[in-house]
Design a protein around this motif. Structure first.
Motif, PDB file in Angstrom:
ATOM      1  N   THR A 214       1.089  -1.444  -0.025  1.00 50.61           N
ATOM      2  CA  THR A 214       0.135   0.008   0.072  1.00 50.61           C
ATOM      3  C   THR A 214       0.789   1.027   0.234  1.00 50.61           C
ATOM      4  O   THR A 214       0.659   2.315  -0.755  1.00 50.61           O
ATOM      5  CB  THR A 214      -0.647   0.115   1.082  1.00 50.61           C
ATOM      6  N   ALA A 215       1.845   1.215   0.883  1.00 46.14           N
ATOM      7  CA  ALA A 215       2.633   2.483   0.925  1.00 46.14           C
ATOM      8  C   ALA A 215       3.771   2.642  -0.344  1.00 46.14           C
ATOM      9  O   ALA A 215       3.884   3.754  -0.599  1.00 46.14           O
ATOM     10  CB  ALA A 215       3.811   2.344   1.995  1.00 46.14           C
ATOM     11  N   ILE A 216       3.780   1.592  -1.279  1.00 39.41           N
ATOM     12  CA  ILE A 216       4.483   2.031  -2.469  1.00 39.41           C
ATOM     13  C   ILE A 216       3.520   2.792  -3.268  1.00 39.41           C
ATOM     14  O   ILE A 216       3.976   3.836  -4.165  1.00 39.41           O
ATOM     15  CB  ILE A 216       4.738   0.643  -3.281  1.00 39.41           C
ATOM     16  N   GLY A 217       2.322   2.606  -3.412  1.00 37.06           N
ATOM     17  CA  GLY A 217       1.525   3.271  -4.097  1.00 37.06           C
ATOM     18  C   GLY A 217       0.910   4.582  -3.411  1.00 37.06           C
ATOM     19  O   GLY A 217       0.626   5.751  -4.223  1.00 37.06           O
ATOM     20  N   ASP A 218       1.010   4.799  -2.118  1.00 31.27           N
ATOM     21  CA  ASP A 218       0.724   6.012  -1.400  1.00 31.27           C
ATOM     22  C   ASP A 218       1.624   6.015  -0.001  1.00 31.27           C
ATOM     23  O   ASP A 218       0.940   5.399   0.759  1.00 31.27           O
ATOM     24  CB  ASP A 218      -0.803   6.120  -1.333  1.00 31.27           C
ATOM     25  N   PRO A 219       2.382   6.951   0.029  1.00 32.58           N
ATOM     26  CA  PRO A 219       3.093   7.101   1.389  1.00 32.58           C
ATOM     27  C   PRO A 219       2.411   7.404   2.537  1.00 32.58           C
ATOM     28  O   PRO A 219       2.587   7.087   3.727  1.00 32.58           O
ATOM     29  CB  PRO A 219       4.146   8.219   1.095  1.00 32.58           C
ATOM     30  N   LEU A 220       1.171   7.970   2.345  1.00 37.94           N
ATOM     31  CA  LEU A 220       0.217   8.212   3.369  1.00 37.94           C
ATOM     32  C   LEU A 220      -0.274   7.024   4.168  1.00 37.94           C
ATOM     33  O   LEU A 220      -0.397   7.047   5.505  1.00 37.94           O
ATOM     34  CB  LEU A 220      -1.295   8.905   2.791  1.00 37.94           C
ATOM     35  N   ALA A 221      -0.096   5.793   3.470  1.00 43.69           N
ATOM     36  CA  ALA A 221      -0.290   4.403   4.255  1.00 43.69           C
ATOM     37  C   ALA A 221       0.522   4.307   5.519  1.00 43.69           C
ATOM     38  O   ALA A 221       0.072   3.783   6.490  1.00 43.69           O
ATOM     39  CB  ALA A 221      -0.261   3.326   3.488  1.00 43.69           C
ATOM     40  N   GLU A 222       1.666   4.710   5.486  1.00 43.18           N
ATOM     41  CA  GLU A 222       2.518   4.757   6.807  1.00 43.18           C
ATOM     42  C   GLU A 222       1.891   5.502   8.096  1.00 43.18           C
ATOM     43  O   GLU A 222       2.120   5.165   9.037  1.00 43.18           O
ATOM     44  CB  GLU A 222       3.882   5.301   6.422  1.00 43.18           C
ATOM     45  N   VAL A 223       1.430   6.723   7.538  1.00 43.14           N
ATOM     46  CA  VAL A 223       0.625   7.673   8.489  1.00 43.14           C
ATOM     47  C   VAL A 223      -0.444   6.896   9.227  1.00 43.14           C
ATOM     48  O   VAL A 223      -0.712   6.849  10.368  1.00 43.14           O
ATOM     49  CB  VAL A 223       0.473   8.954   7.972  1.00 43.14           C
ATOM     50  N   ILE A 224      -1.454   6.698   8.151  1.00 40.99           N
ATOM     51  CA  ILE A 224      -2.897   6.234   8.397  1.00 40.99           C
ATOM     52  C   ILE A 224      -2.808   4.607   8.888  1.00 40.99           C
ATOM     53  O   ILE A 224      -3.877   4.030   9.197  1.00 40.99           O
ATOM     54  CB  ILE A 224      -3.946   6.599   7.908  1.00 40.99           C
ATOM     55  N   GLY A 225      -1.637   3.989   8.328  1.00 45.55           N
ATOM     56  CA  GLY A 225      -1.744   2.430   8.537  1.00 45.55           C
ATOM     57  C   GLY A 225      -0.617   1.832   9.572  1.00 45.55           C
ATOM     58  O   GLY A 225      -0.918   1.247  10.637  1.00 45.55           O
ATOM     59  N   ALA A 226       0.623   2.325   9.153  1.00 45.30           N
ATOM     60  CA  ALA A 226       1.693   1.624   9.910  1.00 45.30           C
ATOM     61  C   ALA A 226       1.758   2.149  11.302  1.00 45.30           C
ATOM     62  O   ALA A 226       2.191   1.583  12.320  1.00 45.30           O
ATOM     63  CB  ALA A 226       2.868   1.674   8.929  1.00 45.30           C
ATOM     64  N   LEU A 227       1.792   3.585  11.168  1.00 44.81           N
ATOM     65  CA  LEU A 227       1.909   4.124  12.623  1.00 44.81           C
ATOM     66  C   LEU A 227       0.967   3.773  13.704  1.00 44.81           C
ATOM     67  O   LEU A 227       1.154   3.491  14.758  1.00 44.81           O
ATOM     68  CB  LEU A 227       1.982   5.620  12.519  1.00 44.81           C
ATOM     69  N   PRO A 228      -0.542   3.860  13.204  1.00 49.93           N
ATOM     70  CA  PRO A 228      -1.286   3.427  14.226  1.00 49.93           C
ATOM     71  C   PRO A 228      -1.406   1.833  14.908  1.00 49.93           C
ATOM     72  O   PRO A 228      -1.175   1.511  15.799  1.00 49.93           O
ATOM     73  CB  PRO A 228      -2.632   3.590  13.697  1.00 49.93           C
TER      74      PRO A 228
END
Length: 531
Positions: free
Chosen positions: A189-203
């Motif tokens: 997911t983060a390859i397509g959209d770095p925002l995934a690291e904020v709203i996915g991986a971080l939480p």
């Protein structure tokens, strides 16, 4: 032989989701097609997918924006275009498909392991909150070009895998697979959209890290009761979440290093104290729009009533968020992960430079599906037992009415489609234009007319900084452009003054035409030699 009772129940749920999905898809496709026309953001993604479909799988030569959508939205565009071909409808159909899948996933996640009436209440609460996107800016964000919404699909799939693993029996058999699946899904997911690291991986890292620390602490107590296996499981998920970021970074570098697409840097930074009030206002208005509850400036009494009733859905999400935060260490793992995701997403938007105008609400779009899942999961059964089923059914009926009303709106006129038709009719098939006209005209003409984006800098016309464009488009030895589309900025709000600057180096055009708000200037030479 009679089918087991559980088998019939699963079959019923599958049939309900399938039928509901088809009906929602039709409604969302109509709303998208009728109420919005495709701009160059969506057109760029459609052209990229078309290039992938025709062999350029790594998008070699493409300079993308700060979000590639390579693993999130573009595969879906490829599928739609394989079935329907190149054209603006690909953007509308892909957007409708994304939102339909997201509504179904939200309902499924909200249901959890609940069955019967409680399961129905959970699904309808979550799906109902997302059911009817508001016309206007909200439709552009939720039912048009990729704007981080597609990122939520693989994220909800990740949460579905993790939530399924909360079943003790399933966890005992497959717990080693969950962290592996998690790191792969989050990195993809983060390859397509770095925002995934904020709203996915971080939480996920925050919640699982906190639960692992609690498990270790309790394990040191004389009567510690946190199972060591569960502690290690939470720790492994936290590690998987953290590891997904470097895995995504390495994969992106590998693609670029092998001749694939390149990507612009994400604009980051903290907002100054002088703009925090503006940011807060944009955040509040954006949340109202996402939940269909923006009551300001509605064009009719009916639209205003729809917006007011949607405040109920937003209120349910707010209550569920409070309950989720209170149960941070005790609720099902999914609940605090979604709650932290919402808080982090809103805070990152509020205090960053991303909050510039209402269109930037796309940066917090994950709050909608996350909040809907929380409300369904935590409040669905409460609504049922509090005897609020009948009033909530009435609210759901109003939401359904809004969905139907939105789907039958009169079709909005598309100026770039008219321009594309005019250019093709006059055999003008290779040219230049500002960003907001170029790729959209190319898509509207289904590739018959190719218009490449340019901009101005230092008083000269230059290639559009290679933003959603292929670099080889501007090679005069292999490509040609004989006209320029300029535009009346007062009529559109876009400041693209290119004609005078190009004429300064290419000489006066041979012919000049006025097509609506557009000026089409034609030369009898290759304009690419001058940019």
């Amino acid at each position: 032989m009679r089918a087991p009772r559980g088998g019939w129940a699963r079959l019923g749920w599958a049939a309900a989701f399938a039928v509901g999905g088809v009906l929602l898809y039709v409604a969302y496709a109509d709303q998208s097609t009728r109420s919005r026309y495709v701009n160059s953001d969506g057109a760029s993604n459609a052209l990229q997918a078309w290039d992938m479909l025709h062999g350029n799988v790594l998008l070699s030569g493409w300079a993308l924006t700060d979000v590639s959508f390579y693993t999130t939205d573009l595969p879906q565009y490829v599928l739609v275009e394989a079935l329907r071909g190149l054209g603006p409808e690909a953007v509308h159909l892909a957007a409708a498909l994304t939102y339909t899948v997201l509504v179904l996933l939200a309902g499924w996640l909200a249901k959890g392991r609940a069955t019967g009436a409680e399961g129905v209440a959970r699904v309808l609460t979550a799906a109902g909150i997302m059911l009817a996107p508001q016309l206007g800016s909200a439709t552009a964000i939720l039912l048009l070009s990729p704007d981080h919404l597609g990122t939520c699909v693989p994220l909800l799939v990740t949460w579905l895998v993790i939530d399924r693993a909360e079943d003790p029996g399933w966890l005992n058999r497959n717990r080693a697979l969950v962290p592996v699946a998690t790191v792969l899904l989050l990195a993809w997911t983060a390859i397509g959209d770095p925002l995934a690291e904020v709203i996915g991986a971080l939480p996920l890292a925050v919640v699982c890290g906190a639960r692992a620390i609690r498990g270790v602490t309790r394990g040191l107590e004389p009567r510690g009761h946190e199972p060591a296996r569960q502690t290690w499981y939470h720790l492994s998920l936290a590690v998987a979440a953290v590891a997904s970021a470097p895995v995504a970074w390495a994969a992106t570098r590998l693609i670029s290093g092998n001749g694939g697409w390149t990507q612009s840097a994400v604009r980051t930074g903290f907002a100054g104290s002088g703009v925090l009030w503006r940011n807060a206002s944009l955040t509040g208005e954006g949340l109202l729009q996402l939940f269909g509850a923006d009551v300001l400036g509605q064009p009719s009494h009916r639209a205003l009533i729809f917006a007011v009733v949607h405040l109920i859905g937003l209120a349910l999400v707010a209550v569920a968020l409070v309950l989720a935060i209170r149960g941070f260490l005790t609720a099902d793992l999914l609940v605090p992960v979604l709650a932290v995701g919402i808080v982090v997403n809103i805070a990152a938007y509020l205090f960053s430079v991303q909050a510039q105008d209402i269109a930037r609400t796309r940066e917090i779009v994950a709050v909608l599906p996350y909040g809907a899942v929380l409300a369904g999961r935590l409040l669905g059964s409460r609504i049922r037992f509090a005897r609020l089923a009948a009033p909530m059914a009435l609210v759901l009926a109003v939401y359904t009415g809004m969905l139907v009303s939105n789907a039958v709106q009169p079709r909005v006129p598309d100026q770039t489609a008219k321009l594309a038709s005019w250019l093709a009719k006059h055999d003008l098939t290779r040219g230049l234009a500002g960003y907001w006209q170029a790729n959209s005209v190319t898509l509207d003409s289904r590739g018959v007319v190719t218009v490449r984006p340019v901009t101005s800098a230092g008083g000269k016309v230059i290639a559009a900084a290679y933003w959603d464009a292929r670099k080889d488009w501007y090679e005069p030895a292999t490509h040609y452009a004989s006209f320029l589309v300029d535009i009346d900025s007062a009529a559109t709000g876009h400041n693209e003054v290119l004609l005078s600057q190009l004429a300064a180096v290419a000489g006066r055009p041979a012919e000049v035409y006025q097509v609506g708000p557009y000026t089409v200037a034609v030369w009898h030479e290759n304009l690419l030699k001058h940019i």
